[in-house]
Design an enzyme around this catalytic site. Structure first.
Site, PDB file in Angstrom:
ATOM      1  CB  VAL A  25      76.510  63.463  12.591  1.00  0.00           C
ATOM      2  CG1 VAL A  25      76.500  62.026  13.052  1.00  0.00           C
ATOM      3  CG2 VAL A  25      75.286  64.182  13.104  1.00  0.00           C
ATOM      4  CG  ASP A  35      82.209  61.815  24.371  1.00  0.00           C
ATOM      5  OD1 ASP A  35      83.110  62.339  25.048  1.00  0.00           O
ATOM      6  OD2 ASP A  35      82.365  61.464  23.191  1.00  0.00           O
ATOM      7  N   GLY A  65      80.947  64.733  20.018  1.00  0.00           N
ATOM      8  CA  GLY A  65      80.073  64.050  20.988  1.00  0.00           C
ATOM      9  C   GLY A  65      78.657  63.820  20.489  1.00  0.00           C
TER      10      GLY A  65
HETATM   11  C1  MEV Z   1      85.679  60.486  22.347  1.00  0.00           C
HETATM   12  O1  MEV Z   1      84.981  61.726  22.348  1.00  0.00           O
HETATM   13  C2  MEV Z   1      86.582  60.395  23.535  1.00  0.00           C
HETATM   14  C3  MEV Z   1      87.379  59.104  23.667  1.00  0.00           C
HETATM   15  O2  MEV Z   1      88.171  59.247  24.833  1.00  0.00           O
HETATM   16  C4  MEV Z   1      86.494  57.883  23.785  1.00  0.00           C
HETATM   17  C5  MEV Z   1      85.735  57.827  25.104  1.00  0.00           C
HETATM   18  O3  MEV Z   1      86.089  58.511  26.074  1.00  0.00           O
HETATM   19  O4  MEV Z   1      84.791  57.010  25.178  1.00  0.00           O
HETATM   20  C6  MEV Z   1      88.310  58.911  22.482  1.00  0.00           C
END
Ligand code: MEV
Length: 334
Positions: free
Chosen positions: A112, A162, A117
């Site tokens: 986690v 995500d 994600g």
């Molecule tokens: C996180 O998995 C991905 C980021 O681009 C944040 C988002 O898209 O909300 C860092």
């Protein structure tokens, strides 16, 4: 009544961080899943049990009257994941106009808070399971929207990347600019990947804030960098359509360099990224928010060598394949 749903983890293939500023991204659901079970209670409490989250399980209880945590633990990441459960229930309750007490149990096959994600998976799973418990069936688009609202409320800044892939599964092309596009891409060829995991010191929200500060301090440098990452995602979409793994690998390497220039990689990620290439990966990059956490290597026929190389530099490797399965209702027991 008890409802159990499962939700896939994800790897961002291209475009993380830039997607927060409206640039396109490519993201893939993987075969490791997180399960959310909810059960009605006669009172209005929310009790959350988080098990198998790669650290010992913990049980937390919230009450509406005292909105603070009743049980504190040392496990910061778990407490973080639990924040998403609580907010998801609040947002889903408002949308449904129904509110009931609930026991929530979360189990995860993946670490986690490692960039796979899991926060989004927790949000999607909780919204979907809670709605079913309230005898409401929400369309997938509505579940993804409410889960994205949950991430926004908890993190401050978040793209729909995500939460969308956790809901729909497969490989998604996402462009969250004025006219949001979410396209499920046909999988034209297998994408044999190894994921390398290392302990993560920072949360995604911290890294997103870090990029925002850098963009404010150096707009003429950082904005073009984010746009270049967006161009990489566009090219990668074409390369994927043609099954051109060599181009995908090269684009991963460029994407990693740009993310490193934004300050979101780390020594442990760079060690894993470069050792994977040395062991024969055709491309490798950090994946997700960064600051430690996970990297991916595209490595057809070299999975064993790449896994060994990742282990040698202190990472924990596992193989990942793209999964078409998004949110799934596992059981409803009345
Ligand atoms: C996180 O998995 C991905 C980021 O681009 C944040 C988002 O898209 O909300 C860092």
């Amino acid at each position: 009544m008890r409802v159990t749903v499962s939700v896939p983890g994800k790897v961002s293939l291209f475009g993380e961080h830039a997607v927060v500023y409206g640039e396109p991204a490519l993201v893939a659901a993987i075969g490791k899943r997180l399960t959310v079970s909810v059960e009605g209670r006669s009172d209005r409490l929310i009790k959350i049990s988080a098990m198998d989250l790669q650290v010992p399980g913990v049980v937390l209880t919230f009450s509406e009257e005292s909105p603070e945590l009743i049980v504190e633990t040392d496990y910061g990441k778990i407490v973080g994941a639990v924040g998403y459960v609580r907010k998801a229930i609040e947002i889903a309750s408002e949308c449904l106009g129904k509110r009931g007490g609930v026991n929530v149990t979360i189990r995860s096959e993946m670490p986690v808070g490692a960039g796979l994600g899991t926060s989004a998976a927790v949000a999607v799973g909780t919204v979907a399971a809670y709605a079913l418990l309230m005898e409401e069936e929400l369309p997938l688009g509505e579940i993804a929207r409410l889960a994205h609202q949950t991430e926004l409320a908890v993190q401050g800044l978040a793209s729909p990347m995500d939460t969308s892939v956790a809901t729909y599964g497969g490989v998604l092309y996402i462009r969250p600019s004025a006219q949001q596009t979410i396209e499920k891409l046909p999988i034209t060829c297998p994408l044999p990947m190894v994921v390398g995991y290392s302990e993560r010191e920072f949360r995604t929200s911290d890294l997103v804030k870090k990029v925002r500060a850098l963009r404010e301090a150096y707009p003429d440098i950082v904005s073009p960098t984010l746009q270049s990452i967006g161009r990489i995602s566009e090219r990668a979409k074409c390369a994927l359509a043609f099954g051109d793994l060599d181009s995908l690998g090269m684009l991963m390497n460029i994407n990693h360099g740009l993310l490193d220039s934004l300050g979101v990689s780390s020594k442990s990620l760079n060690d894993m990224v470069y050792s994977a290439r040395f062991a024969g990966a055709i491309g490798s990059k950090m994946t997700g928010g960064g600051g430690g956490g996970c990297m991916i290597a595209l490595c057809p026929d070299r999975e064993v060598e790449v896994s060994t190389a990742i282990r040698i530099v202190g990472g924990v490797p596992f193989r990942a394949t793209v999964s078409e399965q998004g949110l799934k209702v596992e059981s409803i027991d009345r």
